[in-house]
Design a protein around this motif. Structure first.
Motif, PDB file in Angstrom:
ATOM      1  N   SER A  73     -13.255 -10.819  18.975  1.00 41.80           N
ATOM      2  CA  SER A  73     -14.175 -11.478  18.048  1.00 41.80           C
ATOM      3  C   SER A  73     -14.420 -10.579  16.836  1.00 41.80           C
ATOM      4  O   SER A  73     -14.180  -9.378  16.878  1.00 41.80           O
ATOM      5  N   ASN A  74     -14.903 -11.195  15.759  1.00 43.87           N
ATOM      6  CA  ASN A  74     -15.160 -10.403  14.554  1.00 43.87           C
ATOM      7  C   ASN A  74     -16.637 -10.035  14.470  1.00 43.87           C
ATOM      8  O   ASN A  74     -17.455 -10.488  15.261  1.00 43.87           O
TER       9      ASN A  74
ATOM     10  N   ILE B 217     -15.217  -8.468   9.671  1.00 39.04           N
ATOM     11  CA  ILE B 217     -14.210  -7.516  10.134  1.00 39.04           C
ATOM     12  C   ILE B 217     -13.752  -7.870  11.540  1.00 39.04           C
ATOM     13  O   ILE B 217     -14.564  -8.246  12.390  1.00 39.04           O
ATOM     14  N   THR B 218     -12.462  -7.712  11.781  1.00 35.52           N
ATOM     15  CA  THR B 218     -11.925  -7.798  13.141  1.00 35.52           C
ATOM     16  C   THR B 218     -11.632  -6.378  13.610  1.00 35.52           C
ATOM     17  O   THR B 218     -10.710  -5.742  13.108  1.00 35.52           O
ATOM     18  N   PRO B 219     -12.456  -5.856  14.527  1.00 38.20           N
ATOM     19  CA  PRO B 219     -12.215  -4.500  15.034  1.00 38.20           C
ATOM     20  C   PRO B 219     -10.963  -4.460  15.900  1.00 38.20           C
ATOM     21  O   PRO B 219     -10.671  -5.413  16.619  1.00 38.20           O
ATOM     22  N   GLU B 220     -10.232  -3.358  15.849  1.00 35.52           N
ATOM     23  CA  GLU B 220      -9.046  -3.186  16.691  1.00 35.52           C
ATOM     24  C   GLU B 220      -9.457  -3.150  18.154  1.00 35.52           C
ATOM     25  O   GLU B 220     -10.417  -2.483  18.521  1.00 35.52           O
TER      26      GLU B 220
ATOM     27  N   ILE C 298     -10.261  -7.589   0.745  1.00 38.85           N
ATOM     28  CA  ILE C 298      -9.741  -8.282   1.917  1.00 38.85           C
ATOM     29  C   ILE C 298      -8.395  -7.662   2.272  1.00 38.85           C
ATOM     30  O   ILE C 298      -7.564  -7.407   1.406  1.00 38.85           O
ATOM     31  N   GLY C 299      -8.212  -7.384   3.551  1.00 36.71           N
ATOM     32  CA  GLY C 299      -6.976  -6.776   4.036  1.00 36.71           C
ATOM     33  C   GLY C 299      -7.058  -5.269   4.208  1.00 36.71           C
ATOM     34  O   GLY C 299      -6.192  -4.678   4.851  1.00 36.71           O
ATOM     35  N   ASN C 300      -8.097  -4.629   3.623  1.00 38.75           N
ATOM     36  CA  ASN C 300      -8.254  -3.185   3.813  1.00 38.75           C
ATOM     37  C   ASN C 300      -8.525  -2.875   5.282  1.00 38.75           C
ATOM     38  O   ASN C 300      -9.268  -3.578   5.953  1.00 38.75           O
TER      39      ASN C 300
ATOM     40  N   THR D 133      -9.974  -4.431  10.346  1.00 36.68           N
ATOM     41  CA  THR D 133      -9.451  -4.990   9.108  1.00 36.68           C
ATOM     42  C   THR D 133     -10.467  -5.947   8.498  1.00 36.68           C
ATOM     43  O   THR D 133     -11.039  -6.773   9.210  1.00 36.68           O
ATOM     44  N   VAL D 134     -10.687  -5.829   7.184  1.00 34.30           N
ATOM     45  CA  VAL D 134     -11.599  -6.728   6.473  1.00 34.30           C
ATOM     46  C   VAL D 134     -10.905  -8.085   6.344  1.00 34.30           C
ATOM     47  O   VAL D 134      -9.871  -8.198   5.690  1.00 34.30           O
TER      48      VAL D 134
END
Length: 67
Positions: A48-49, A41-44, A5-7, A21-22
């Motif tokens: 939405s994830n 994941i939230t894409p840049e 998480i956070g990667n 980001t995971v």
């Protein structure tokens, strides 16, 4: 590949080369009825994830890398 998480990761898909980001890793059922890990994941650039199946085959096919 070990992700946490956070990667921040990058991957290739029909939308092109994406990064995100995971947010979390959850265990849930796939279409075949097997319980597998999923990356949320939230894409840049998106609000939405999305979820990616966290299996060796899927990670290799989508060329997932730690960014």
């Amino acid at each position: 590949m070990k992700l946490e998480i956070g990667n921040k990761i990058s991957w290739k898909c029909a939308f092109g080369d994406l990064t995100g980001t995971v947010d979390k890793i959850v265990m849930d059922m796939n279409a075949a009825g097997n319980i597998i890990p999923w990356l949320v994941i939230t894409p840049e650039g998106y609000t939405s994830n999305l979820r990616l199946a966290y299996t060796d085959d899927n990670m290799a096919m989508m060329k997932v890398q730690v960014a």
